[in-house]
Design a protein around this motif. Sequence first.
Motif, PDB file in Angstrom:
ATOM      1  N   ALA A 124      30.380  40.089  50.708  1.00  0.00           N
ATOM      2  CA  ALA A 124      30.625  39.367  49.466  1.00  0.00           C
ATOM      3  C   ALA A 124      30.188  40.244  48.300  1.00  0.00           C
ATOM      4  O   ALA A 124      29.181  40.957  48.379  1.00  0.00           O
ATOM      5  N   ALA A 125      30.947  40.190  47.211  1.00  0.00           N
ATOM      6  CA  ALA A 125      30.603  41.000  46.040  1.00  0.00           C
ATOM      7  C   ALA A 125      29.172  40.727  45.589  1.00  0.00           C
ATOM      8  O   ALA A 125      28.453  41.641  45.168  1.00  0.00           O
ATOM      9  N   SER A 166      37.359  32.979  39.900  1.00  0.00           N
ATOM     10  CA  SER A 166      36.471  32.031  40.565  1.00  0.00           C
ATOM     11  C   SER A 166      35.280  31.675  39.690  1.00  0.00           C
ATOM     12  O   SER A 166      34.784  32.512  38.933  1.00  0.00           O
ATOM     13  N   HIS A 203      39.158  34.167  49.808  1.00  0.00           N
ATOM     14  CA  HIS A 203      38.624  34.200  48.442  1.00  0.00           C
ATOM     15  C   HIS A 203      39.484  35.187  47.662  1.00  0.00           C
ATOM     16  O   HIS A 203      39.321  36.401  47.805  1.00  0.00           O
ATOM     17  N   ARG A 210      34.349  35.212  37.733  1.00  0.00           N
ATOM     18  CA  ARG A 210      34.642  36.538  38.283  1.00  0.00           C
ATOM     19  C   ARG A 210      35.904  36.472  39.123  1.00  0.00           C
ATOM     20  O   ARG A 210      36.137  35.491  39.835  1.00  0.00           O
ATOM     21  N   ASP A 211      36.692  37.504  39.043  1.00  0.00           N
ATOM     22  CA  ASP A 211      37.858  37.633  39.911  1.00  0.00           C
ATOM     23  C   ASP A 211      37.394  38.318  41.187  1.00  0.00           C
ATOM     24  O   ASP A 211      36.946  39.467  41.154  1.00  0.00           O
ATOM     25  N   ILE A 212      37.444  37.612  42.305  1.00  0.00           N
ATOM     26  CA  ILE A 212      37.002  38.196  43.569  1.00  0.00           C
ATOM     27  C   ILE A 212      38.185  38.316  44.522  1.00  0.00           C
ATOM     28  O   ILE A 212      39.098  37.479  44.522  1.00  0.00           O
ATOM     29  N   ARG A 213      38.140  39.356  45.335  1.00  0.00           N
ATOM     30  CA  ARG A 213      39.184  39.627  46.320  1.00  0.00           C
ATOM     31  C   ARG A 213      38.498  39.903  47.650  1.00  0.00           C
ATOM     32  O   ARG A 213      38.170  41.044  47.985  1.00  0.00           O
ATOM     33  N   GLU A 214      38.253  38.832  48.403  1.00  0.00           N
ATOM     34  CA  GLU A 214      37.527  38.920  49.666  1.00  0.00           C
ATOM     35  C   GLU A 214      38.392  38.279  50.747  1.00  0.00           C
ATOM     36  O   GLU A 214      38.242  37.117  51.102  1.00  0.00           O
TER      37      GLU A 214
END
Length: 208
Positions: A27-28, A195, A191, A183-187
Amino acid sequence: MSDSAAPPSGWEARYATPDYLFGTEPAAFLADHAHLLPPGATALAVADGEGRNSVFMAGKGLAVTALEYAPTAIAKAQRLAAAREVTVEFVEADVLTDDWGGPYDLIAAIFIQFAGPEGRARLFEKMRTALAPGGLLLLHGYTPEQVGRGTGGPPYPENMYTEAMLAEAFAGWEILENRAHERDIREGKGHAGPSALIDFVARKPAAS
């Protein structure tokens, strides 16, 4: 487990895919806080899913135990650990009812919002019990503003965290960070997109 409110029978179905639902990178939030992961420390990853966070911590030199309900997810986590050449103790467990062991120097609880208010209270109590005096809690998830976005998380506002809720739940602890943010997350595909998140880092009081 992850952040969905799927029933127990649904966890296996969620993870029964060849890909990793939330990707294989941490995760970031955890990557951002890697400086808080001291080599040699004991760590617990709560509801670890397919292992991306526990494997990352093990790669930083921590002795990691990971709790997860779904055997399919654990099998994928074990493959990830083997590919990264790290060791993690993966334990099949219901984090709401089973013993967590410990005490641990650090607990990482990331996107575990499958629990409503009653279950969340149990999870928080288990965190307080399983963490060693002076230990560090890394808690990360969504705020109520996330509901309806379709970029991750369950559709239940009551499952989400607020800054006030977390400050109250861990009153008396040294709160190092308690921050709601966007935050823009790309997981992975689980996800993906803008977000509404919250980062919470707190240290349990040392034994008197």
